[in-house]
Scaffold this active site. Structure first.
Site, PDB file in Angstrom:
ATOM      1  N   THR A  79      51.832  64.417   4.155  1.00 44.18           N
ATOM      2  CA  THR A  79      51.207  63.706   5.162  1.00 44.18           C
ATOM      3  C   THR A  79      50.315  62.378   4.758  1.00 44.18           C
ATOM      4  O   THR A  79      49.769  62.401   3.576  1.00 44.18           O
ATOM      5  CB  THR A  79      50.289  64.748   5.878  1.00 44.18           C
ATOM      6  OG1 THR A  79      51.082  65.662   6.478  1.00 44.18           O
ATOM      7  CG2 THR A  79      49.606  64.003   7.201  1.00 44.18           C
ATOM      8  N   GLY A  80      50.150  61.619   5.736  1.00 43.94           N
ATOM      9  CA  GLY A  80      49.234  60.338   5.170  1.00 43.94           C
ATOM     10  C   GLY A  80      49.958  58.940   5.350  1.00 43.94           C
ATOM     11  O   GLY A  80      51.009  59.070   5.559  1.00 43.94           O
TER      12      GLY A  80
ATOM     13  N   THR B 134      50.330  56.976   2.875  1.00 42.39           N
ATOM     14  CA  THR B 134      51.495  56.579   1.732  1.00 42.39           C
ATOM     15  C   THR B 134      52.834  57.465   2.038  1.00 42.39           C
ATOM     16  O   THR B 134      53.979  56.886   1.935  1.00 42.39           O
ATOM     17  CB  THR B 134      50.932  57.195   0.450  1.00 42.39           C
ATOM     18  OG1 THR B 134      49.645  56.807   0.291  1.00 42.39           O
ATOM     19  CG2 THR B 134      51.761  56.525  -0.657  1.00 42.39           C
TER      20      THR B 134
ATOM     21  N   ASP C 247      44.301  62.054  -2.512  1.00 40.64           N
ATOM     22  CA  ASP C 247      43.030  61.272  -2.372  1.00 40.64           C
ATOM     23  C   ASP C 247      42.637  60.959  -3.778  1.00 40.64           C
ATOM     24  O   ASP C 247      42.163  59.789  -4.204  1.00 40.64           O
ATOM     25  CB  ASP C 247      41.894  62.007  -1.724  1.00 40.64           C
ATOM     26  CG  ASP C 247      42.535  62.359  -0.317  1.00 40.64           C
ATOM     27  OD1 ASP C 247      43.074  61.388   0.343  1.00 40.64           O
ATOM     28  OD2 ASP C 247      42.708  63.454   0.173  1.00 40.64           O
TER      29      ASP C 247
ATOM     30  N   GLY D 277      43.420  66.389   1.293  1.00 42.90           N
ATOM     31  CA  GLY D 277      42.939  66.779   2.563  1.00 42.90           C
ATOM     32  C   GLY D 277      42.137  65.711   3.215  1.00 42.90           C
ATOM     33  O   GLY D 277      41.503  65.938   4.552  1.00 42.90           O
TER      34      GLY D 277
ATOM     35  N   GLY E  63      43.275  63.177   4.872  1.00 50.09           N
ATOM     36  CA  GLY E  63      44.113  63.288   6.154  1.00 50.09           C
ATOM     37  C   GLY E  63      44.042  64.633   6.985  1.00 50.09           C
ATOM     38  O   GLY E  63      45.159  64.729   7.821  1.00 50.09           O
TER      39      GLY E  63
ATOM     40  N   GLU F 212      49.682  71.527   3.707  1.00 42.82           N
ATOM     41  CA  GLU F 212      50.194  70.548   2.306  1.00 42.82           C
ATOM     42  C   GLU F 212      50.390  71.706   1.130  1.00 42.82           C
ATOM     43  O   GLU F 212      51.403  72.001   0.394  1.00 42.82           O
ATOM     44  CB  GLU F 212      49.484  69.664   2.287  1.00 42.82           C
ATOM     45  CG  GLU F 212      49.752  68.423   3.120  1.00 42.82           C
ATOM     46  CD  GLU F 212      48.738  67.203   2.748  1.00 42.82           C
ATOM     47  OE1 GLU F 212      49.140  66.169   3.209  1.00 42.82           O
ATOM     48  OE2 GLU F 212      47.662  67.506   2.476  1.00 42.82           O
TER      49      GLU F 212
ATOM     50  N   LYS G 242      43.803  55.767  -6.793  1.00 44.06           N
ATOM     51  CA  LYS G 242      43.363  57.286  -6.564  1.00 44.06           C
ATOM     52  C   LYS G 242      43.562  57.815  -8.092  1.00 44.06           C
ATOM     53  O   LYS G 242      43.217  58.998  -8.096  1.00 44.06           O
ATOM     54  CB  LYS G 242      44.697  57.713  -5.887  1.00 44.06           C
ATOM     55  CG  LYS G 242      45.226  57.029  -4.751  1.00 44.06           C
ATOM     56  CD  LYS G 242      44.194  57.528  -3.551  1.00 44.06           C
ATOM     57  CE  LYS G 242      44.445  57.148  -2.201  1.00 44.06           C
ATOM     58  NZ  LYS G 242      45.597  57.730  -1.433  1.00 44.06           N
TER      59      LYS G 242
END
Ligand code: 5RP
Length: 227
Positions: free
Chosen positions: A29-30, A32, A88, A99, A101, A107, A125
């Site tokens: 998720t996110g 990227t 992150d 987290g 996102g 996840e 990151k």
């Protein structure tokens, strides 16, 4: 597109090269991962690639569906070959914070059920030490004000994640508390402490989980083997 988005897109495109016909693939998720899912959708359409995606959020599930990528829930598959997700922060020992996102619970569950895990990040990151990014906790709403006070007492600098004066809720209808720790000297010790606190469903420390990291550098994506 910003320079950072370009790097995110490039690592997303690089990551899908690791996906082979017939694989069951965890979809993170996110922002990227969104680029990665776009690139995967293109491979599915262009090459008639036969894969099944296991999404880690409703957002990713909807994106995959829109691109014609077949998906199944985690309990509908018997294994996951490879999960590709964002992060992150990642330190020199390949320990991560996730987290940002709001999806780290699903996840982490998908990650620990995956044979291999890959993280895709832009170079910002990668850090020497975790903690300048606030550590997300997914918490049960019931009693969360009491939990918040306990976290405050322990010096964890908790902040409820809010949007337009409302609590941000996860796909499991829980709240998020971000710990503004600035630096985490001992991620393992902190993880154990948080694991033992009733009311915390899951924290965003992902320790000894990732196998491969693809970092978006100015001169192109770099593939790093973590373990
Ligand atoms: C979601 C996550 C994301 O993977 C993480 O926040 C990175 O997101 P982005 O690619 O948008 O920077 O952990 O819970």
């Amino acid at each position: 597109m910003t320079k950072q988005d370009e790097l995110k897109q490039l690592v997303g495109q690089e990551a899908v090269k690791f996906i082979e016909d017939g694989m069951i693939v965890g979809l993170g998720t996110g922002s990227t991962v969104k680029f990665m899912v776009d690139a995967l959708g293109k491979r599915v359409a262009d090459e008639q690639l036969s894969i099944v995606g296991v999404p880690t959020s409703q957002r990713t599930k909807e994106q995959a569906a829109g691109l014609g990528i077949p998906t199944k829930g985690l309990d509908e598959v018997d294994h996951i070959d490879l999960t590709i997700d964002g992060a992150d922060q990642i330190d020199k020992n390949f320990q991560g914070i996730k987290g940002g996102g709001a999806a780290h619970l699903w996840e982490k569950i998908v990650a620990i059920n995956s044979t291999k895990n890959m993280w895709i990040v832009d170079k910002s990151k990668m850090v020497d030490q975790l903690g300048s990014f606030p550590l997300p906790l997914e918490v049960i709403p019931y009693g969360s004000q009491q939990l918040f006070k306990r976290l405050e007492k322990q010096g964890f600098n908790p902040v409820f994640r809010m949007k337009n004066n409302n609590y941000v809720t996860t796909d499991s209808n829980n709240y998020l508390i971000d710990l503004h720790l600035h630096k985490i000297d001992n991620p393992k010790k902190l993880a154990l402490t948080l694991d033992q606190m009733t009311g915390i469903v899951e924290h965003g420390l992902f320790l000894n989980i990732v196998n491969t990291v693809i970092v978006g550098e100015d001169d192109g994506p770099k593939v790093l083997q973590a373990r």
